[in-house]
Design a protein around this motif. Structure first.
Motif, PDB file in Angstrom:
ATOM      1  N   PHE A   1      35.953  10.165 -75.755  1.00 17.23           N
ATOM      2  CA  PHE A   1      35.093  11.347 -75.813  1.00 17.23           C
ATOM      3  C   PHE A   1      34.034  11.170 -76.908  1.00 17.23           C
ATOM      4  CE2 PHE A   1      34.203  15.834 -76.981  1.00 17.23           C
ATOM      5  CZ  PHE A   1      33.734  16.253 -75.746  1.00 17.23           C
ATOM      6  N   ALA A   2      34.458  10.628 -78.045  1.00 10.41           N
ATOM      7  CA  ALA A   2      33.504  10.393 -79.149  1.00 10.41           C
ATOM      8  C   ALA A   2      32.405   9.431 -78.676  1.00 10.41           C
ATOM      9  CB  ALA A   2      34.237   9.818 -80.362  1.00 10.41           C
ATOM     10  N   ALA A   3      32.801   8.372 -77.981  1.00  9.29           N
ATOM     11  CA  ALA A   3      31.811   7.399 -77.491  1.00  9.29           C
ATOM     12  C   ALA A   3      30.836   8.077 -76.522  1.00  9.29           C
ATOM     13  CB  ALA A   3      32.518   6.229 -76.808  1.00  9.29           C
ATOM     14  N   PHE A   4      31.368   8.932 -75.670  1.00  7.43           N
ATOM     15  CA  PHE A   4      30.535   9.642 -74.687  1.00  7.43           C
ATOM     16  C   PHE A   4      29.520  10.553 -75.394  1.00  7.43           C
ATOM     17  CE2 PHE A   4      30.460  13.576 -71.853  1.00  7.43           C
ATOM     18  CZ  PHE A   4      29.397  13.118 -71.084  1.00  7.43           C
ATOM     19  N   ILE A   5      30.013  11.344 -76.352  1.00 10.10           N
ATOM     20  CA  ILE A   5      29.141  12.277 -77.081  1.00 10.10           C
ATOM     21  C   ILE A   5      28.040  11.509 -77.825  1.00 10.10           C
ATOM     22  CG2 ILE A   5      29.082  13.969 -78.999  1.00 10.10           C
ATOM     23  CD1 ILE A   5      30.302  15.073 -76.401  1.00 10.10           C
ATOM     24  N   LEU A   6      28.423  10.379 -78.422  1.00  6.12           N
ATOM     25  CA  LEU A   6      27.437   9.602 -79.184  1.00  6.12           C
ATOM     26  C   LEU A   6      26.391   8.949 -78.275  1.00  6.12           C
ATOM     27  CD1 LEU A   6      29.790   7.921 -81.831  1.00  6.12           C
ATOM     28  CD2 LEU A   6      28.131   9.752 -82.231  1.00  6.12           C
ATOM     29  N   LEU A   7      26.769   8.734 -77.024  1.00  7.34           N
ATOM     30  CA  LEU A   7      25.799   8.140 -76.084  1.00  7.34           C
ATOM     31  C   LEU A   7      24.721   9.144 -75.658  1.00  7.34           C
ATOM     32  CD1 LEU A   7      27.769   5.884 -73.554  1.00  7.34           C
ATOM     33  CD2 LEU A   7      25.702   5.234 -74.764  1.00  7.34           C
ATOM     34  N   ILE A   8      25.043  10.434 -75.750  1.00  9.04           N
ATOM     35  CA  ILE A   8      24.094  11.461 -75.269  1.00  9.04           C
ATOM     36  C   ILE A   8      22.736  11.380 -76.006  1.00  9.04           C
ATOM     37  CG2 ILE A   8      23.670  13.958 -74.986  1.00  9.04           C
ATOM     38  CD1 ILE A   8      26.721  14.224 -74.409  1.00  9.04           C
ATOM     39  N   PRO A   9      22.719  11.381 -77.366  1.00 11.99           N
ATOM     40  CA  PRO A   9      21.394  11.294 -78.020  1.00 11.99           C
ATOM     41  C   PRO A   9      20.642  10.007 -77.687  1.00 11.99           C
ATOM     42  CG  PRO A   9      23.177  11.145 -79.641  1.00 11.99           C
ATOM     43  CD  PRO A   9      23.796  11.559 -78.351  1.00 11.99           C
ATOM     44  N   LEU A  10      21.370   8.937 -77.434  1.00 12.25           N
ATOM     45  CA  LEU A  10      20.692   7.682 -77.086  1.00 12.25           C
ATOM     46  C   LEU A  10      20.015   7.805 -75.717  1.00 12.25           C
ATOM     47  CD1 LEU A  10      22.934   4.764 -78.344  1.00 12.25           C
ATOM     48  CD2 LEU A  10      21.594   6.429 -79.575  1.00 12.25           C
ATOM     49  N   ALA A  11      20.717   8.455 -74.779  1.00 10.62           N
ATOM     50  CA  ALA A  11      20.137   8.630 -73.437  1.00 10.62           C
ATOM     51  C   ALA A  11      18.921   9.562 -73.518  1.00 10.62           C
ATOM     52  CB  ALA A  11      21.189   9.191 -72.485  1.00 10.62           C
ATOM     53  N   ILE A  12      19.057  10.648 -74.286  1.00 16.58           N
ATOM     54  CA  ILE A  12      17.957  11.621 -74.389  1.00 16.58           C
ATOM     55  C   ILE A  12      16.710  10.991 -75.018  1.00 16.58           C
ATOM     56  CG2 ILE A  12      17.221  13.784 -75.527  1.00 16.58           C
ATOM     57  CD1 ILE A  12      20.112  14.765 -75.254  1.00 16.58           C
ATOM     58  N   THR A  13      16.926  10.114 -75.997  1.00 15.09           N
ATOM     59  CA  THR A  13      15.776   9.545 -76.710  1.00 15.09           C
ATOM     60  C   THR A  13      15.346   8.183 -76.144  1.00 15.09           C
ATOM     61  OG1 THR A  13      17.276   8.545 -78.322  1.00 15.09           O
ATOM     62  CG2 THR A  13      16.341  10.685 -78.901  1.00 15.09           C
ATOM     63  N   SER A  14      15.721   7.918 -74.894  1.00 13.21           N
ATOM     64  CA  SER A  14      15.404   6.590 -74.345  1.00 13.21           C
ATOM     65  C   SER A  14      13.988   6.492 -73.770  1.00 13.21           C
ATOM     66  CB  SER A  14      16.427   6.216 -73.276  1.00 13.21           C
ATOM     67  OG  SER A  14      16.262   7.077 -72.184  1.00 13.21           O
ATOM     68  N   THR A  15      13.249   7.601 -73.767  1.00 14.43           N
ATOM     69  CA  THR A  15      11.899   7.554 -73.163  1.00 14.43           C
ATOM     70  C   THR A  15      10.871   6.969 -74.141  1.00 14.43           C
ATOM     71  OG1 THR A  15      11.435   9.763 -73.976  1.00 14.43           O
ATOM     72  CG2 THR A  15      12.353   9.619 -71.760  1.00 14.43           C
ATOM     73  N   ASP A  16       9.741   6.517 -73.585  1.00 15.13           N
ATOM     74  CA  ASP A  16       8.668   5.977 -74.435  1.00 15.13           C
ATOM     75  C   ASP A  16       8.145   7.046 -75.380  1.00 15.13           C
ATOM     76  OD1 ASP A  16       8.770   3.466 -73.356  1.00 15.13           O
ATOM     77  OD2 ASP A  16       7.322   3.913 -71.774  1.00 15.13           O
ATOM     78  N   ALA A  17       8.041   8.285 -74.863  1.00 14.84           N
ATOM     79  CA  ALA A  17       7.523   9.392 -75.682  1.00 14.84           C
ATOM     80  C   ALA A  17       8.422   9.604 -76.900  1.00 14.84           C
ATOM     81  CB  ALA A  17       7.452  10.660 -74.840  1.00 14.84           C
ATOM     82  N   MET A  18       9.732   9.546 -76.695  1.00 17.17           N
ATOM     83  CA  MET A  18      10.684   9.737 -77.797  1.00 17.17           C
ATOM     84  C   MET A  18      10.601   8.576 -78.787  1.00 17.17           C
ATOM     85  SD  MET A  18      12.361  12.343 -78.271  1.00 17.17           S
ATOM     86  CE  MET A  18      13.176  13.765 -77.649  1.00 17.17           C
ATOM     87  N   LEU A  19      10.411   7.389 -78.242  1.00  7.01           N
ATOM     88  CA  LEU A  19      10.295   6.200 -79.097  1.00  7.01           C
ATOM     89  C   LEU A  19       9.097   6.369 -80.050  1.00  7.01           C
ATOM     90  CD1 LEU A  19      11.375   3.025 -79.086  1.00  7.01           C
ATOM     91  CD2 LEU A  19       9.128   2.670 -78.163  1.00  7.01           C
ATOM     92  N   ARG A  20       7.974   6.854 -79.481  1.00  9.22           N
ATOM     93  CA  ARG A  20       6.768   7.057 -80.298  1.00  9.22           C
ATOM     94  C   ARG A  20       6.989   8.170 -81.317  1.00  9.22           C
ATOM     95  NH1 ARG A  20       4.114   6.021 -75.395  1.00  9.22           N
ATOM     96  NH2 ARG A  20       4.129   8.224 -74.887  1.00  9.22           N
ATOM     97  N   ARG A  21       7.673   9.218 -80.866  1.00  6.53           N
ATOM     98  CA  ARG A  21       7.856  10.394 -81.716  1.00  6.53           C
ATOM     99  C   ARG A  21       8.782  10.110 -82.898  1.00  6.53           C
ATOM    100  NH1 ARG A  21       9.134  15.841 -78.530  1.00  6.53           N
ATOM    101  NH2 ARG A  21       9.810  17.071 -80.305  1.00  6.53           N
ATOM    102  N   LEU A  22       9.850   9.375 -82.616  1.00  8.46           N
ATOM    103  CA  LEU A  22      10.849   9.140 -83.673  1.00  8.46           C
ATOM    104  C   LEU A  22      10.486   7.975 -84.597  1.00  8.46           C
ATOM    105  CD1 LEU A  22      14.156   9.677 -81.670  1.00  8.46           C
ATOM    106  CD2 LEU A  22      13.149  11.209 -83.328  1.00  8.46           C
ATOM    107  N   LYS A  23       9.539   7.170 -84.146  1.00  6.45           N
ATOM    108  CA  LYS A  23       9.086   5.997 -84.937  1.00  6.45           C
ATOM    109  C   LYS A  23      10.259   5.159 -85.449  1.00  6.45           C
ATOM    110  CE  LYS A  23       4.711   8.091 -86.166  1.00  6.45           C
ATOM    111  NZ  LYS A  23       4.778   9.509 -86.431  1.00  6.45           N
ATOM    112  N   ARG A  24      10.350   4.964 -86.771  1.00  6.57           N
ATOM    113  CA  ARG A  24      11.402   4.083 -87.308  1.00  6.57           C
ATOM    114  C   ARG A  24      12.798   4.658 -87.133  1.00  6.57           C
ATOM    115  NH1 ARG A  24       9.969   2.011 -93.101  1.00  6.57           N
ATOM    116  NH2 ARG A  24      11.941   0.949 -92.802  1.00  6.57           N
ATOM    117  N   ASN A  25      12.863   6.005 -87.054  1.00  2.83           N
ATOM    118  CA  ASN A  25      14.184   6.634 -86.886  1.00  2.83           C
ATOM    119  C   ASN A  25      14.813   6.309 -85.534  1.00  2.83           C
ATOM    120  OD1 ASN A  25      14.206   7.834 -89.370  1.00  2.83           O
ATOM    121  ND2 ASN A  25      13.059   9.630 -88.652  1.00  2.83           N
ATOM    122  N   TRP A  26      13.965   5.944 -84.560  1.00  6.88           N
ATOM    123  CA  TRP A  26      14.485   5.594 -83.234  1.00  6.88           C
ATOM    124  C   TRP A  26      15.447   4.406 -83.345  1.00  6.88           C
ATOM    125  CZ3 TRP A  26      14.929   1.719 -79.683  1.00  6.88           C
ATOM    126  CH2 TRP A  26      15.199   2.097 -78.365  1.00  6.88           C
ATOM    127  N   GLY A  27      14.997   3.410 -84.070  1.00  7.38           N
ATOM    128  CA  GLY A  27      15.818   2.203 -84.256  1.00  7.38           C
ATOM    129  C   GLY A  27      17.119   2.538 -84.973  1.00  7.38           C
TER     130      GLY A  27
END
Ligand code: HEM
Length: 196
Positions: free
Chosen positions: A118-144
Motif C-alpha cells: 500500500f505504501a508503494a502504491f501511495i508513493l507512486l501516485i505523485p509520480l504518476a500525477i507529475t509525469s507530464t511535460d507541464a509538471m516537469l517544467r513547473r517543478l523544475k529541479r524538484n521534479w528530479g
C-alpha cells in the motif's frame, strides 16, 4: 533515429505493455482459471513489478549501450507500472474485499505485506500525477528530487512480494537480485571519479 521510426517503436512498446492485460482477460473470460480473482491479483501485481524494474533499467541500459533514445520509453514504462498497480489495488479492494473499507484498513495495519504494498502504491501516485511535460517544467529541479521516490518504491514492492510468499522464495528473490543490480550500478557509477 528518425522521428517516425521512434513513433512506431513507441506504439509497439505501448501495445506490448498491454499484452499481459489482454492475456489475463482472455484466460479469465475463457474460464481457464479456477480462482480468477487470485489470478488477476497475482498477474497485475507481477506486471506492476516488471514495469517498475523495466523503467529502472532504462538509465543503466542507456549508459551501457549509448542509446540515448531509450529515455523516451522511461515515462511510458513508469506509467504502465502505475496502470497495473491501480488494477491490482482495484482487484483487491473490489473483487477480494468487496469495498469493505474497515477490513481493508485492518489488512493495511495488520498484514505487513499489505502495509508495504500500500505504501508503494501511495508513493507512486505523485509520480504518476507529475509525469507530464507541464509538471516537469513547473517543478523544475524538484521534479528530479520527487522522482527519486522510485528508489524507495521499488524496494518496498520487492519486500511486498517476499513477505507474501509462503514457501518458495525463488521468484521474489530473482526480482530482488535484478533490483540490487539496477540500484547497485547507479551507486557504482556515482562513486566513479569524474573524467576530465
Ligand atoms: C507498487 C505496488 C505493488 C506491487 C509492485 C505489487 C506486486 C505484487 C506481486 C508481485 C504479487 C505476487 C504475484 C504472484 O504471486 O505471482 C502481489 C500479490 C498481492 N498483492 Fe501486491 N503489489 C503492490 C501493491 C499492492 C497493494 C496496494 C495491495 C493491497 C492493498 C496489494 C495486495 C496484494 C495481494 C492481496 C496479493 C496476493 C497475495 C496472495 O496471493 O497471497 N498489493 N503483489
Amino acid at each position: 533515429m528518425k522521428p517516425r521510426t521512434l513513433t512506431y517503436i513507441k506504439a509497439a512498446v505501448f501495445i506490448a505493455c498491454l499484452l499481459p492485460l489482454a492475456r489475463a482477460a482472455y484466460i479469465v473470460i475463457s474460464g481457464m482459471q479456477v480462482n480468477p480473482i487470485e489470478f488477476i491479483t497475482r498477474s497485475t501485481g507481477t506486471w506492476t513489478l516488471v514495469m517498475l524494474l523495466l523503467s529502472l533499467s532504462i538509465t543503466p541500459l542507456r549508459k551501457l549501450t549509448g542509446l540515448n533514445e531509450l529515455i523516451k520509453f522511461r515515462r511510458m514504462l513508469g506509467l504502465f507500472a502505475f496502470f497495473y498497480v491501480a488494477l491490482h489495488f482495484t482487484t483487491y479492494i473490489w473483487l477480494d474485499q468487496a469495498f469493505d473499507v474497515a477490513a481493508v484498513l485492518k489488512d493495511i495495519v495488520k498484514r505487513p505485506f499489505i502495509t508495504v504494498g500500500f505504501a508503494a502504491f501511495i508513493l507512486l501516485i505523485p509520480l504518476a500525477i507529475t509525469s507530464t511535460d507541464a509538471m516537469l517544467r513547473r517543478l523544475k529541479r524538484n521534479w528530479g528530487k520527487l522522482h527519486k521516490l522510485v528508489y524507495l518504491i521499488a524496494p518496498l514492492s520487492v519486500l511486498h512480494y517476499i513477505w507474501l510468499v509462503k514457501k518458495d522464495l525463488t521468484q521474489p528473490l530473482i526480482y530482488a537480485g535484478v533490483l540490487t543490480v539496477l540500484l547497485g550500478l547507479r551507486i557504482w557509477w556515482r562513486w566513479q571519479p569524474r573524467k576530465g
